[in-house]
Design a protein around this motif. Structure first.
Motif, short mmCIF file in Angstrom:
data_model
loop_
_atom_site.label_atom_id
_atom_site.label_comp_id
_atom_site.label_asym_id
_atom_site.label_seq_id
_atom_site.Cartn_x
_atom_site.Cartn_y
_atom_site.Cartn_z
N LEU A 1 20.97 -7.06 -2.54
CA LEU A 1 21.55 -8.40 -2.56
C LEU A 1 22.87 -8.46 -3.32
N ARG A 2 22.99 -7.62 -4.36
CA ARG A 2 24.23 -7.59 -5.15
C ARG A 2 24.63 -6.14 -5.41
N PRO A 3 25.19 -5.46 -4.41
CA PRO A 3 25.49 -4.03 -4.53
C PRO A 3 26.48 -3.67 -5.64
N LEU B 1 5.31 -15.84 -20.82
CA LEU B 1 4.24 -14.89 -20.48
C LEU B 1 4.63 -13.46 -20.84
N GLU B 2 5.90 -13.12 -20.65
CA GLU B 2 6.37 -11.78 -21.04
C GLU B 2 6.21 -11.57 -22.54
N ALA B 3 6.55 -12.59 -23.33
CA ALA B 3 6.42 -12.50 -24.79
C ALA B 3 4.97 -12.26 -25.20
N ASP B 4 4.01 -12.78 -24.38
CA ASP B 4 2.58 -12.57 -24.64
C ASP B 4 2.06 -11.32 -23.95
N LYS B 5 2.98 -10.54 -23.37
CA LYS B 5 2.64 -9.31 -22.65
C LYS B 5 1.75 -9.55 -21.43
N GLN B 6 1.85 -10.75 -20.87
CA GLN B 6 1.12 -11.06 -19.64
C GLN B 6 2.09 -10.87 -18.45
N TYR B 7 2.42 -9.62 -18.23
CA TYR B 7 3.49 -9.31 -17.28
C TYR B 7 3.16 -9.68 -15.84
N LEU B 8 1.92 -9.43 -15.41
CA LEU B 8 1.55 -9.72 -14.03
C LEU B 8 1.47 -11.23 -13.79
N ALA B 9 1.05 -11.97 -14.81
CA ALA B 9 1.03 -13.43 -14.70
C ALA B 9 2.47 -13.95 -14.57
N ALA B 10 3.38 -13.31 -15.30
CA ALA B 10 4.79 -13.69 -15.21
C ALA B 10 5.33 -13.42 -13.81
N VAL B 11 4.92 -12.29 -13.24
CA VAL B 11 5.33 -11.95 -11.87
C VAL B 11 4.83 -13.01 -10.89
N SER B 12 3.57 -13.38 -11.03
CA SER B 12 2.97 -14.38 -10.14
C SER B 12 3.71 -15.71 -10.22
N THR B 13 4.11 -16.08 -11.43
CA THR B 13 4.86 -17.33 -11.62
C THR B 13 6.16 -17.32 -10.83
N LEU B 14 6.84 -16.20 -10.84
CA LEU B 14 8.11 -16.09 -10.11
C LEU B 14 7.89 -15.99 -8.60
N LYS B 15 6.81 -15.32 -8.20
CA LYS B 15 6.54 -15.17 -6.77
C LYS B 15 6.21 -16.52 -6.12
N LEU B 16 5.68 -17.46 -6.90
CA LEU B 16 5.37 -18.79 -6.37
C LEU B 16 6.62 -19.52 -5.88
N LEU B 17 7.77 -19.12 -6.38
CA LEU B 17 9.02 -19.73 -5.93
C LEU B 17 9.33 -19.39 -4.47
N LYS B 18 8.81 -18.24 -4.02
CA LYS B 18 9.04 -17.76 -2.64
C LYS B 18 10.54 -17.72 -2.32
N ILE B 19 11.27 -17.15 -3.27
CA ILE B 19 12.72 -17.02 -3.12
C ILE B 19 13.11 -15.55 -3.19
N ASN B 20 13.88 -15.10 -2.21
CA ASN B 20 14.38 -13.72 -2.22
C ASN B 20 15.79 -13.71 -2.80
N SER B 21 15.88 -13.93 -4.11
CA SER B 21 17.19 -13.97 -4.75
C SER B 21 17.38 -12.77 -5.66
N TYR B 22 18.63 -12.51 -6.01
CA TYR B 22 18.93 -11.41 -6.93
C TYR B 22 18.18 -11.59 -8.25
N ALA B 23 18.27 -12.78 -8.82
CA ALA B 23 17.66 -13.04 -10.13
C ALA B 23 16.15 -12.85 -10.11
N VAL B 24 15.50 -13.35 -9.07
CA VAL B 24 14.04 -13.23 -8.97
C VAL B 24 13.63 -11.76 -8.83
#
Length: 202
Positions: A85-87, A35-58
């Motif tokens: 999370l990772r100071p 999605l980032e490659a297609d410049k659909q940045y907010l859709a990419a954000v939504s995809t990651l938010k669906l994980l419902k994980i508060n991790s450094y990587a996310v």
């Protein structure tokens, strides 16, 4: 025996859940890159938010995607989460600087460069830009040690050499400035800035 069977079943179930969770993460991150490659940045954000994980990587990834979309306040907020999370992670601090600079949060930007340099005193990028911040407001004596550090690491890099030359000139260290301007000419023989600097040092 029955207790042992139940414990084994629980262990296997937990293992499958862990594997499934890891696979979900990989799928979500992979989709976010597409999605980032297609410049659909907010859709990419939504995809990651669906994980419902508060991790450094996310948080790091979402901070970057919000930055690309121009949502700078949201970007800053997610980079802050990543830093918490990772100071000791330098990349998150560099990431924070991008939206913070767009928002002209210069004190925060400076604080992050200082934090990076506390973790990694020889970091050339942080030294260069921390020095540049002082240079841009005319605090040449404060800029000098940062530029000196980078120039010692990269003595044949035009950008740091010419910047250090002008900083030395404004400090009226004309001998040092002239040496650096001449060094800049070796790197870029047609440099108008270096030629001007040499003429001013006479």
């Amino acid at each position: 025996m029955e207790v042992l069977k139940k414990s084994l079943f629980t262990l296997i179930a937990m293992l499958f859940m862990t594997i499934s969770s890891a696979q979900d993460k990989v799928v979500a991150f992979s989709k976010s890159y597409e999605l980032e490659a297609d410049k659909q940045y907010l859709a990419a954000v939504s995809t990651l938010k669906l994980l419902k994980i508060n991790s450094y990587a996310v948080n790091l990834r979402i901070g970057w995607l919000f930055y690309l979309n121009g949502n700078y306040k949201e970007s800053v907020a997610y980079y802050v989460k990543a830093i918490q999370l990772r100071p000791t992670a330098i990349e998150a601090r560099f990431g924070y600087i991008l939206p913070a600079a767009k928002l002209k949060m210069w004190k925060n930007v400076a604080a992050q460069y200082d934090a990076i340099l506390k973790l990694d005193p020889q970091n050339s990028k942080a030294n260069y830009y921390r020095g540049l911040m002082f240079y841009n407001v005319g605090e040449y004596s404060k800029a000098e040690p940062y530029f000196d550090r980078v120039e010692q690491m990269y003595p044949f890099d035009y950008d740091i050499v010419i910047l250090s030359a002008w900083n030395s000139y404004f400090l009226k260290r004309y001998d040092k400035a002239k040496l650096l301007f001449n060094q800049a000419l070796l790197i870029q023989p047609q440099s108008a800035s270096a030629k001007e600097g040499i003429s001013l040092c006479h």
